[in-house]
Design a protein around this motif. Structure first.
Motif, PDB file in Angstrom:
ATOM      1  N   ILE A  53       9.320   7.896  -7.290  1.00 44.75           N
ATOM      2  CA  ILE A  53       8.076   7.450  -7.920  1.00 44.75           C
ATOM      3  C   ILE A  53       8.351   6.316  -8.898  1.00 44.75           C
ATOM      4  CG2 ILE A  53       6.249   8.142  -9.506  1.00 44.75           C
ATOM      5  CD1 ILE A  53       6.331  10.918  -8.205  1.00 44.75           C
ATOM      6  N   ASN A  54       9.377   6.483  -9.728  1.00 42.68           N
ATOM      7  CA  ASN A  54       9.694   5.442 -10.714  1.00 42.68           C
ATOM      8  C   ASN A  54      10.125   4.143 -10.042  1.00 42.68           C
ATOM      9  OD1 ASN A  54       9.137   7.068 -12.958  1.00 42.68           O
ATOM     10  ND2 ASN A  54      11.194   7.933 -12.973  1.00 42.68           N
ATOM     11  N   GLU A  55      10.950   4.254  -9.007  1.00 42.70           N
ATOM     12  CA  GLU A  55      11.423   3.038  -8.355  1.00 42.70           C
ATOM     13  C   GLU A  55      10.325   2.403  -7.503  1.00 42.70           C
ATOM     14  OE1 GLU A  55      15.160   3.103  -6.487  1.00 42.70           O
ATOM     15  OE2 GLU A  55      16.159   4.267  -8.071  1.00 42.70           O
ATOM     16  N   ALA A  56       9.368   3.194  -7.046  1.00 46.04           N
ATOM     17  CA  ALA A  56       8.250   2.632  -6.282  1.00 46.04           C
ATOM     18  C   ALA A  56       7.377   1.750  -7.165  1.00 46.04           C
ATOM     19  CB  ALA A  56       7.421   3.761  -5.673  1.00 46.04           C
ATOM     20  N   ARG A  57       7.211   2.116  -8.433  1.00 49.92           N
ATOM     21  CA  ARG A  57       6.427   1.287  -9.356  1.00 49.92           C
ATOM     22  C   ARG A  57       7.084  -0.065  -9.562  1.00 49.92           C
ATOM     23  NH1 ARG A  57       5.678   6.352 -13.545  1.00 49.92           N
ATOM     24  NH2 ARG A  57       4.061   7.458 -12.327  1.00 49.92           N
ATOM     25  N   VAL A  58       8.408  -0.057  -9.673  1.00 45.64           N
ATOM     26  CA  VAL A  58       9.130  -1.331  -9.829  1.00 45.64           C
ATOM     27  C   VAL A  58       9.036  -2.157  -8.551  1.00 45.64           C
ATOM     28  CG1 VAL A  58      11.383  -2.366 -10.294  1.00 45.64           C
ATOM     29  CG2 VAL A  58      10.699  -0.273 -11.501  1.00 45.64           C
ATOM     30  N   ALA A  59       9.205  -1.486  -7.415  1.00 44.58           N
ATOM     31  CA  ALA A  59       9.148  -2.208  -6.140  1.00 44.58           C
ATOM     32  C   ALA A  59       7.753  -2.763  -5.875  1.00 44.58           C
ATOM     33  CB  ALA A  59       9.573  -1.273  -5.007  1.00 44.58           C
ATOM     34  N   LEU A  60       6.697  -2.034  -6.278  1.00 48.74           N
ATOM     35  CA  LEU A  60       5.326  -2.519  -6.084  1.00 48.74           C
ATOM     36  C   LEU A  60       5.097  -3.807  -6.858  1.00 48.74           C
ATOM     37  CD1 LEU A  60       2.443  -2.184  -5.053  1.00 48.74           C
ATOM     38  CD2 LEU A  60       1.991  -0.728  -7.056  1.00 48.74           C
ATOM     39  N   GLU A  61       5.535  -3.841  -8.092  1.00 50.22           N
ATOM     40  CA  GLU A  61       5.377  -5.047  -8.889  1.00 50.22           C
ATOM     41  C   GLU A  61       6.151  -6.199  -8.267  1.00 50.22           C
ATOM     42  OE1 GLU A  61       3.811  -7.329 -11.889  1.00 50.22           O
ATOM     43  OE2 GLU A  61       3.329  -5.247 -11.361  1.00 50.22           O
ATOM     44  N   ASP A  62       7.289  -5.881  -7.683  1.00 45.41           N
ATOM     45  CA  ASP A  62       8.095  -6.931  -7.064  1.00 45.41           C
ATOM     46  C   ASP A  62       7.387  -7.516  -5.837  1.00 45.41           C
ATOM     47  OD1 ASP A  62      10.760  -8.310  -7.013  1.00 45.41           O
ATOM     48  OD2 ASP A  62      10.811  -7.385  -5.023  1.00 45.41           O
TER      49      ASP A  62
ATOM     50  N   TRP B 153       7.327 -10.923  -2.743  1.00 44.99           N
ATOM     51  CA  TRP B 153       7.139 -10.666  -1.304  1.00 44.99           C
ATOM     52  C   TRP B 153       6.136 -11.676  -0.740  1.00 44.99           C
ATOM     53  CZ3 TRP B 153       9.415  -8.002   2.386  1.00 44.99           C
ATOM     54  CH2 TRP B 153       8.722  -7.716   3.571  1.00 44.99           C
ATOM     55  N   ASP B 154       6.573 -12.488   0.253  1.00 47.93           N
ATOM     56  CA  ASP B 154       5.719 -13.565   0.778  1.00 47.93           C
ATOM     57  C   ASP B 154       5.319 -13.334   2.232  1.00 47.93           C
ATOM     58  OD1 ASP B 154       8.142 -13.919   1.945  1.00 47.93           O
ATOM     59  OD2 ASP B 154       8.440 -15.990   1.256  1.00 47.93           O
ATOM     60  N   ARG B 155       5.294 -12.091   2.681  1.00 48.64           N
ATOM     61  CA  ARG B 155       4.964 -11.812   4.083  1.00 48.64           C
ATOM     62  C   ARG B 155       3.696 -10.973   4.203  1.00 48.64           C
ATOM     63  NH1 ARG B 155      10.448  -9.375   6.291  1.00 48.64           N
ATOM     64  NH2 ARG B 155       9.033  -8.801   8.003  1.00 48.64           N
ATOM     65  N   HIS B 156       2.865 -11.001   3.154  1.00 47.64           N
ATOM     66  CA  HIS B 156       1.583 -10.309   3.255  1.00 47.64           C
ATOM     67  C   HIS B 156       0.689 -11.019   4.291  1.00 47.64           C
ATOM     68  CE1 HIS B 156       2.404  -7.863  -0.288  1.00 47.64           C
ATOM     69  NE2 HIS B 156       2.749  -8.958  -0.952  1.00 47.64           N
ATOM     70  N   ASP B 157      -0.161 -10.250   4.954  1.00 44.66           N
ATOM     71  CA  ASP B 157      -1.191 -10.870   5.793  1.00 44.66           C
ATOM     72  C   ASP B 157      -2.126 -11.689   4.900  1.00 44.66           C
ATOM     73  OD1 ASP B 157      -0.193  -9.746   8.092  1.00 44.66           O
ATOM     74  OD2 ASP B 157      -1.442  -7.940   7.940  1.00 44.66           O
ATOM     75  N   PRO B 158      -2.664 -12.798   5.414  1.00 41.39           N
ATOM     76  CA  PRO B 158      -3.483 -13.672   4.564  1.00 41.39           C
ATOM     77  C   PRO B 158      -4.635 -12.941   3.885  1.00 41.39           C
ATOM     78  CG  PRO B 158      -2.929 -14.789   6.607  1.00 41.39           C
ATOM     79  CD  PRO B 158      -2.445 -13.387   6.762  1.00 41.39           C
ATOM     80  N   HIS B 159      -5.336 -12.109   4.668  1.00 36.62           N
ATOM     81  CA  HIS B 159      -6.483 -11.437   4.061  1.00 36.62           C
ATOM     82  C   HIS B 159      -6.044 -10.463   2.965  1.00 36.62           C
ATOM     83  CE1 HIS B 159      -5.135  -8.405   6.964  1.00 36.62           C
ATOM     84  NE2 HIS B 159      -5.799  -7.511   6.229  1.00 36.62           N
TER      85      HIS B 159
ATOM     86  N   LEU C 298       0.830  -1.201   0.000  1.00 34.53           N
ATOM     87  CA  LEU C 298       0.000   0.000   0.000  1.00 34.53           C
ATOM     88  C   LEU C 298       0.869   1.257   0.000  1.00 34.53           C
ATOM     89  CD1 LEU C 298      -2.728   1.405   0.150  1.00 34.53           C
ATOM     90  CD2 LEU C 298      -2.631   1.173   2.644  1.00 34.53           C
ATOM     91  N   ARG C 299       1.930   1.271   0.820  1.00 36.56           N
ATOM     92  CA  ARG C 299       2.832   2.426   0.845  1.00 36.56           C
ATOM     93  C   ARG C 299       3.440   2.668  -0.532  1.00 36.56           C
ATOM     94  NH1 ARG C 299       4.143   4.001   6.029  1.00 36.56           N
ATOM     95  NH2 ARG C 299       3.476   2.570   7.702  1.00 36.56           N
ATOM     96  N   LEU C 300       3.846   1.581  -1.175  1.00 30.58           N
ATOM     97  CA  LEU C 300       4.423   1.718  -2.522  1.00 30.58           C
ATOM     98  C   LEU C 300       3.372   2.154  -3.529  1.00 30.58           C
ATOM     99  CD1 LEU C 300       6.677  -1.483  -2.546  1.00 30.58           C
ATOM    100  CD2 LEU C 300       7.421   0.896  -2.263  1.00 30.58           C
TER     101      LEU C 300
ATOM    102  N   LEU D 119      14.017  -0.263  -2.142  1.00 28.77           N
ATOM    103  CA  LEU D 119      13.741   1.170  -2.130  1.00 28.77           C
ATOM    104  C   LEU D 119      14.071   1.790  -0.779  1.00 28.77           C
ATOM    105  CD1 LEU D 119      12.643   3.658  -3.555  1.00 28.77           C
ATOM    106  CD2 LEU D 119      10.337   2.970  -2.884  1.00 28.77           C
ATOM    107  N   LYS D 120      14.013   1.013   0.289  1.00 28.65           N
ATOM    108  CA  LYS D 120      14.319   1.543   1.627  1.00 28.65           C
ATOM    109  C   LYS D 120      15.772   2.018   1.693  1.00 28.65           C
ATOM    110  CE  LYS D 120      14.259   0.264   6.543  1.00 28.65           C
ATOM    111  NZ  LYS D 120      13.203   1.170   6.989  1.00 28.65           N
ATOM    112  N   SER D 121      16.713   1.165   1.244  1.00 22.45           N
ATOM    113  CA  SER D 121      18.126   1.561   1.277  1.00 22.45           C
ATOM    114  C   SER D 121      18.411   2.684   0.277  1.00 22.45           C
ATOM    115  CB  SER D 121      19.019   0.348   0.985  1.00 22.45           C
ATOM    116  OG  SER D 121      18.716  -0.196  -0.291  1.00 22.45           O
ATOM    117  N   THR D 122      17.703   2.669  -0.841  1.00 19.12           N
ATOM    118  CA  THR D 122      17.883   3.744  -1.821  1.00 19.12           C
ATOM    119  C   THR D 122      17.472   5.083  -1.232  1.00 19.12           C
ATOM    120  OG1 THR D 122      17.493   2.216  -3.668  1.00 19.12           O
ATOM    121  CG2 THR D 122      17.227   4.569  -4.112  1.00 19.12           C
TER     122      THR D 122
END
Length: 752
Positions: free
Chosen positions: A267-276, A281-287, A80-82, A147-150
């Motif tokens: 903004i550009n790197e957030a779009r790439v990170a969102l797709e990633d 990313w396997d730590r989403h909450d189940p819902h 959501l942040r991304l 993106l955090k380290s960037t």
């Protein structure tokens, strides 16, 4: 000058402009099926919508009182942040900030103090809010997301120093009363929030990555920043002067630009990170994982729904307008052929195929030649151009209006100066006809060499080695529009083929003597070099002649008015050349006893001249001329006695009457002059050899004034007289002698 909005906009005055001409530019955007999609929003917008909607889904307890909402279920996932960052429109942010700067730079707002303070304060609020939201984004992202380290590196290296200056300028503005503690009344959201008051934003605290000194916490750091009023100019100035000064100061605008650049990159790197995060990313909450799966599956529905506009347009063209499709045309390509060094030529036949790589389906593509072609080693080795300038002034100095009609010629047109210098245009383009430099809408210079034009006259008459040489050329012309009798000698330069190159002389006269005649007169002094035969290696230009050449060149100096307009329509019909030479001394002399050195006094007919004694005079320069008008030989006798008497003849009673000169005149004065032609001596003419004065003039012009063309000499100065000589010599022959033999006889008789 304003910068172009479109980077493709032409800024080169020499480059062709095709805006609105190409097929792609003529196509209306509304005709593109993707111009107005049915469903424009993607998964990022779906997540933001769910977050906003979750706030309206309330929980109620047993007493029917509100007890929380669904917001925690849709607000904490990193995706959501991304998503909030990726949907930001950087152009909207730029437009908003630019509107504040434009207000501060507008002189019409000089008296609007409150609005000026509000707009300047709004800039500080937007920049501070952006810094805070970027800090929250960094802190809220897991360490596994790149993106955090960037962001951490960007804040420490670029944004933290910029924020430090922003705080210093803000403190000074508060002190100068040109900044108020207000937030923009109307503004766009920045990373999901509206800009707030800068003091309030700074008071919420920032992470340690923003601290640029040794302070241990944010409050201490904030207090340590020293106020900086240098960007406001004169502190006693008006509100407009101070706000305008900071709005145009490069240090303050650099802070705004730095935040803009980082914002665009994030903004550009957030779009790439969102797709990633969707795939890796396997730590989403189940819902939330189920919710993201739903949004991803909705993409298929969105893609299908967005084909509706294209299908509707296709239906309109095919069914309503009944338009028919054109048949498919094969693509075309230009084939450039360069032969190998060992190949002389190669024939390419019609329909011969050439490999062109693979198409988008992976199928090998071929192009076939549409005609026969024979390729050879011919290449374009040089590109040259000639340009005639109009009436436009060049530059702004005293010579600006003297360039009308001037000719320029570039031996290397595809260069910066027309002579081979590197191109300086951004795209290495060059104008095919001229190289003009403009500044502020005015022509400042023409970066081309001026043209060197003229014409040449080649003639054996110009083979003039020494002495004072007067050369007169009468040119019969038509179309001359200049003034009759106006002297234009300063407009041309005459060049003669010399031993060390060209001999440059200014003409004594160059003017039109009549409407159809132009006279040119040039004089070479005795100390000028010899005019010799033309040598291509030495003199250049590539003339195919072996005779001397006179080159008449039109002066082309940017400090003088160009005279080409007086002669541009002139056509030459005939050229008549005349030469007159005085004091030719380099002669080849021989008498009956061999060669004679003319550099010192000599006995022309030997020590005992007698009847038949001769002096042979040779000159390739003189006797190569046909149709000689005159040719005189000047003899200077040395030691002429006051009274010429012959003791031997005075002893003879018959000759006692009269003086010795009376007797001498009977025998001495005559000399026979003949000329070598075709290997034979011509008929003789009788002339005076001695008349009592120290100097005597003898006419040595050949009687017919013309030698056989095959016998013309080869312009060699040291040619000697021999039995093989055919032409180029005159002979002075004594018919009676000078009395030396008779004197010996008379002297003997007298002594006896």
């Amino acid at each position: 000058m304003t910068k172009p909005k479109d980077c493709n906009q032409n800024t080169d005055s020499l480059k062709l402009i095709r805006d609105g001409v190409s097929q792609e530019q003529r196509l209306l955007p509304a005709l593109d099926p993707l111009y107005a999609p049915v469903i424009e929003h993607g998964p990022a917008h779906g997540m933001m919508f769910a977050q906003a909607l979750s706030a309206f889904l309330k929980y109620f307890d047993s007493d029917n009182a509100e007890n929380g909402s669904w917001t925690p279920f849709f607000s904490n996932d990193p995706s959501l942040r991304l998503a909030v960052t990726s949907v930001q429109n950087i152009e909207d942010y730029k437009t908003q900030i630019k509107s504040y700067f434009d207000f501060l730079n507008n002189l019409d707002n000089e008296l609007k103090d409150i609005e000026l303070i509000t707009n300047l304060s709004s800039i500080f609020s937007c920049l501070g809010t952006l810094a805070k939201q970027l800090d929250l984004l960094k802190e809220g992202l897991p360490t596994e997301i790149a993106l955090k380290s960037t962001l951490k590196n960007l804040i420490q290296s670029q944004l933290a120093p910029a924020l430090n200056r922003l705080i210093a300028y803000h403190k000074a503005g508060i002190t100068l009363s040109v900044i108020a503690d207000v937030a923009p009344s109307e503004s766009i959201k920045i990373l999901g929030v509206l800009p707030g008051k800068l003091n309030q934003v700074l008071g919420t605290g920032f992470s340690k990555d923003w601290i640029t000194n040794s302070s241990s916490d944010w409050d201490g750091y904030l207090a340590s920043v020293i106020s900086d009023s240098s960007v406001y100019g004169n502190s006693a100035g008006s509100v407009f002067e101070q706000t305008n000064h900071i709005a145009t100061h490069n240090l303050f605008t650099a802070v705004s630009d730095q935040f803009l650049k980082v914002f665009a990159r994030v903004i550009n790197e957030a779009r790439v990170a969102l797709e990633d995060t969707f795939t890796n990313w396997d730590r989403h909450d189940p819902h939330y994982a189920l919710f993201l799966s739903f949004l991803r599956l909705m993409e298929y529905t969105r893609a299908e729904a967005n084909t509706l506009t294209g299908r509707h347009l296709d239906f309109y063209y095919r069914e309503v307008l009944q338009l028919k499709e054109k048949p498919a045309n094969p693509p075309q390509a230009h084939l450039l052929v360069e032969l190998a060094k060992q190949a002389v030529s190669v024939q390419i036949k019609k329909n011969e195929q050439f490999r062109a790589g693979k198409d988008d389906k992976g199928i090998e593509a071929f192009f076939a030649s549409d005609r026969d072609l024979i390729a050879n080693q011919a290449k374009v080795t040089s590109l040259q151009t000639m340009y005639r300038h109009g009436i436009e002034p060049v530059g702004s100095d005293a010579n600006a209006n003297k360039q009308t009609g001037r000719l320029y010629a570039s031996p290397v047109v595809n260069s910066g100066d027309g002579m081979g210098e590197a191109l300086i245009t951004p795209d290495l383009s060059w104008h095919p006809f001229y190289n003009k430099i403009y500044g502020n809408g005015k022509l400042t210079s023409i970066q081309m060499p001026v043209a060197d034009i003229g014409f040449a006259v080649a003639s054996h008459y110009l083979w003039l080695a020494e002495g004072k040489r007067d050369i007169t050329i009468d040119i019969t012309v038509s179309g001359f529009k200049g003034k009759i009798g106006e002297e234009r000698g300063s407009d041309i330069t005459c060049l003669f083929t010399g031993e060390k190159g060209w001999i440059e002389k200014s003409p004594a006269t160059f003017k039109a003597t009549a409407g159809n005649n132009i006279r040119l007169m040039v004089t070479l002094a005795g100390d000028d070099g010899a005019i010799i035969a033309y040598d291509a290696k030495k003199h250049g230009f590539g003339f195919e002649v072996i005779t001397p050449v006179l080159l008449i060149r039109l002066n082309n100096e940017v400090t003088k008015t160009y005279a080409f307009a007086h002669f541009e329509n002139t056509t030459i019909k005939q050229i008549q050349l005349q030469v007159a030479v005085d004091q030719v001394k380099n002669l080849v002399l021989s008498n009956d006893f061999g060669p004679v050195d003319a550099s010192k006094p000599f006995l022309p007919f030997g020590t005992q001249p007698e009847a038949g004694s001769s002096l042979i005079i040779g000159s390739q320069e003189i006797f190569s001329k046909k149709n000689l008008t005159s040719c005189n030989l000047s003899l200077n006798w040395k030691n002429i006695p006051d009274d010429i008497r012959s003791v031997a003849y005075l002893a003879n009673e018959e000759k006692h009457t009269g003086t010795a000169w009376d007797y001498y005149k009977k025998w001495v004065p005559w000399i026979n002059v003949s000329f070598l032609k075709e290997g034979n001596w011509s008929d003789t003419t009788y002339q005076t050899l001695f008349d009592g004065d120290s100097e005597v003039i003898i006419d040595i012009k050949p009687p017919d004034g013309e030698f056989n063309k095959e016998d013309l000499p080869d312009f060699q100065l040291d040619t000697r007289f021999s039995v093989k000589t055919n032409t180029g010599f005159a002979r002075l022959e004594l018919p009676y002698g000078l009395g030396h033999k008779a004197f010996r006889v008379a002297l003997t008789e007298y002594i006896l």
